[in-house]
Motif scaffolding. Structure first.
Motif, short mmCIF file in Angstrom:
data_model
loop_
_atom_site.label_atom_id
_atom_site.label_comp_id
_atom_site.label_asym_id
_atom_site.label_seq_id
_atom_site.Cartn_x
_atom_site.Cartn_y
_atom_site.Cartn_z
N VAL A 158 36.75 -61.03 57.77
CA VAL A 158 37.57 -60.35 58.78
C VAL A 158 38.60 -61.35 59.30
CG1 VAL A 158 35.71 -58.77 59.45
CG2 VAL A 158 36.00 -60.94 60.68
N GLY A 159 39.59 -60.82 60.03
CA GLY A 159 40.64 -61.68 60.55
C GLY A 159 40.34 -62.18 61.95
N VAL A 160 41.21 -63.03 62.46
CA VAL A 160 41.03 -63.59 63.79
C VAL A 160 41.22 -62.54 64.88
CG1 VAL A 160 41.67 -65.92 63.07
CG2 VAL A 160 43.44 -64.36 63.94
N ASP A 161 41.79 -61.39 64.52
CA ASP A 161 41.91 -60.32 65.51
C ASP A 161 40.56 -59.83 65.99
OD1 ASP A 161 42.01 -59.33 62.67
OD2 ASP A 161 41.68 -57.40 63.66
N ILE A 205 49.17 -62.50 64.02
CA ILE A 205 48.34 -63.45 64.76
C ILE A 205 47.51 -64.30 63.80
CG2 ILE A 205 46.25 -62.08 65.17
CD1 ILE A 205 48.21 -64.11 67.80
N GLN A 206 47.15 -63.75 62.64
CA GLN A 206 46.46 -64.55 61.62
C GLN A 206 47.36 -65.68 61.15
OE1 GLN A 206 43.27 -63.70 60.63
NE2 GLN A 206 43.02 -65.36 59.16
N ASP A 207 48.63 -65.39 60.95
CA ASP A 207 49.58 -66.42 60.51
C ASP A 207 49.79 -67.47 61.60
OD1 ASP A 207 49.87 -65.21 58.07
OD2 ASP A 207 51.75 -64.18 58.57
N VAL A 208 49.78 -67.04 62.86
CA VAL A 208 49.93 -67.99 63.96
C VAL A 208 48.77 -68.99 63.95
CG1 VAL A 208 49.83 -68.23 66.48
CG2 VAL A 208 51.31 -66.50 65.45
N ILE A 209 47.55 -68.49 63.82
CA ILE A 209 46.39 -69.37 63.81
C ILE A 209 46.41 -70.29 62.59
CG2 ILE A 209 43.87 -69.43 63.65
CD1 ILE A 209 44.97 -68.66 66.42
N ARG A 210 46.78 -69.75 61.45
CA ARG A 210 46.85 -70.58 60.25
C ARG A 210 47.90 -71.68 60.41
NH1 ARG A 210 45.14 -69.98 54.97
NH2 ARG A 210 44.41 -67.86 55.37
N ALA A 211 49.07 -71.31 60.92
CA ALA A 211 50.15 -72.29 61.08
C ALA A 211 49.84 -73.33 62.15
CB ALA A 211 51.46 -71.57 61.41
N SER A 212 49.01 -72.97 63.12
CA SER A 212 48.67 -73.91 64.20
C SER A 212 47.77 -75.04 63.72
CB SER A 212 47.98 -73.16 65.34
OG SER A 212 46.66 -72.78 64.97
N ASP A 263 59.09 -57.87 69.77
CA ASP A 263 58.44 -58.70 70.78
C ASP A 263 57.32 -59.52 70.15
OD1 ASP A 263 58.20 -59.55 73.49
OD2 ASP A 263 56.44 -58.27 73.73
N ALA A 264 56.58 -58.93 69.20
CA ALA A 264 55.49 -59.65 68.53
C ALA A 264 56.02 -60.87 67.78
CB ALA A 264 54.76 -58.71 67.57
N MET A 265 57.14 -60.72 67.09
CA MET A 265 57.70 -61.84 66.34
C MET A 265 58.13 -62.97 67.29
SD MET A 265 57.39 -60.81 63.25
CE MET A 265 56.01 -59.78 63.75
N MET A 266 58.76 -62.60 68.39
CA MET A 266 59.22 -63.61 69.33
C MET A 266 58.05 -64.33 69.99
SD MET A 266 62.61 -61.91 71.12
CE MET A 266 61.75 -60.51 71.83
N LYS A 267 57.01 -63.58 70.32
CA LYS A 267 55.86 -64.20 70.98
C LYS A 267 55.07 -65.09 70.02
CE LYS A 267 55.37 -61.24 74.94
NZ LYS A 267 54.79 -60.07 75.60
N ALA A 268 54.99 -64.70 68.76
CA ALA A 268 54.32 -65.53 67.77
C ALA A 268 55.03 -66.88 67.63
CB ALA A 268 54.28 -64.82 66.42
N ALA A 269 56.35 -66.84 67.55
CA ALA A 269 57.12 -68.08 67.44
C ALA A 269 56.95 -68.94 68.69
CB ALA A 269 58.59 -67.76 67.21
#
Length: 355
Positions: A158-161, A205-212, A263-269
């Motif tokens: 499953v994902g981080v969500d 959000i999965q990509d955010v966690i991976r990139a972090s 908004d999701a794209m901006m907040k992820a960045a």
């Protein structure tokens, strides 16, 4: 199809980063692992083998309580609250959590809708204070015990969500947008006051966690798996939510544009930038209190969705808000949109009425 044995799972879990003595919080999908010899019970056994006699396994025993007639589990209403829950009512979280729930000697925390099951050495200590938590993830919940032990969160197929620890930090800091509260059942709807980035756009959000870089990834059986240390995740949440207390909920990005994907794209960045700039330690626990709705309705907002004529009266709706537990059963517009919470919305404060 070749079956997957317990020994293979134990080896995979150790390679992922689980160590003897760990306290592990697991979110999982059995079907993603492949054909496991012995099914879900074998997966639970593999985790307990990996953490050893000194370790502990935590699994969610959540029910559908918020969306049915009664918020509490039907077989324990008359005896709650108490340090541990005697209920055997099944979880809706899947086969692996229910296998953990059915294991001899397991313990279950006391919460009407969002209890946890623990197997292992620290089961009682991690669960016993959940009965005092004012909400699903408030002070006293098992996340605190997980963080105290610097345990780890594992996503298996499953994902981080699916990680519930997102909400713990919202309660810890008394996030300004928290949703509808049922005091008797200690249930807070975290989705009422906004569409959540991890639910609406789980891939983002999965990509955010991976990139972090805060999560370790690997394979367990045939499933993609991830492991993150609880304190590191708490530090990440402290950082991104200090930079933007509204980073987890999506709102119209400007006065005329209601596109929450933008908004999701901006907040992820912005989350990644905040984490790269300077990681922060969590603040002291803030006293939690239920959020209050007000009578403010911004019909000029691009997310305003008109009014729904319900049994309780005419209800103003917001496309950026999630479903409301009390109104959901009435159907109609409440299957798609939630009631307005304009007074607690950042769009309302960014664009005051009349400007």
């Amino acid at each position: 199809m070749k079956t997957i044995a317990r020994e293979r799972l134990v080896s995979d879990l150790l390679c992922l980063g689980i160590a003897p003595g760990d306290c592990v919080m697991l979110h999982s999908s059995l079907s993603r692992i492949g054909h496991v010899d012995g099914g879900a019970a074998t997966v639970v056994e593999a985790f307990l083998n990996a953490v050893g006699e000194e370790g502990t396994l935590l699994t969610p025993a959540f029910t559908e309580g918020a969306w049915v007639e009664h918020l509490a589990m039907p077989d324990c209403r008359d005896v709650c609250p108490q340090p541990l829950c005697p209920s055997t009512f099944p979880s809706h979280e899947g086969a692996i959590p229910n296998a953990a729930l059915n294991r001899p000697g397991r313990l279950r925390s006391c919460h009407p809708t969002h209890s946890w099951v623990a197997n292992g050495a620290d089961a009682y200590e991690v669960l016993k204070d959940h009965m005092h938590s004012p909400s699903i993830c408030g002070s006293g919940n098992p996340f605190e015990g997980l963080c105290e032990r610097d345990g780890c969160i594992v996503t298996l197929g499953v994902g981080v969500d699916r990680i519930t620890l997102w909400h713990y930090f919202e309660d810890l800091t008394d996030a300004p947008y928290k949703g509808h509260y049922h005091e008797q059942e200690r249930h807070l709807s975290y989705c009422t006051a906004g569409r959540r980035i991890q639910y609406e756009f789980p891939g983002v959000i999965q990509d955010v966690i991976r990139a972090s870089g805060i999560m370790r990834f690997g394979k367990v059986g045939r499933a993609e798996a991830g492991l993150i240390k609880a304190r590191q995740f708490r530090r990440f949440l402290a950082t991104v939510m200090t930079a933007d207390p509204y980073c987890m909920i999506l709102r119209p990005p400007d006065r005329e544009n209601g596109n929450i994907a933008e908004d999701a794209m901006m907040k992820a960045a912005a989350m990644l930038q905040a984490w790269r700039d300077a990681a922060r330690e969590p603040p002291p626990n803030v006293h939690w209190y239920p959020g209050k709705d007000d009578d403010c309705v911004r019909e000029d907002c691009p997310a305003f969705a008109g009014f729904h004529n319900a049994e309780t009266g005419s209800i103003p709706l917001c496309r950026a808000n999630g479903r409301h537990p009390d109104f959901f059963r009435q159907g109609g517009a409440f299957a798609e949109n939630g009631p307005t919470t304009c007074g607690r919305c950042p769009w309302h404060h960014r664009f005051p009425k009349g400007d």
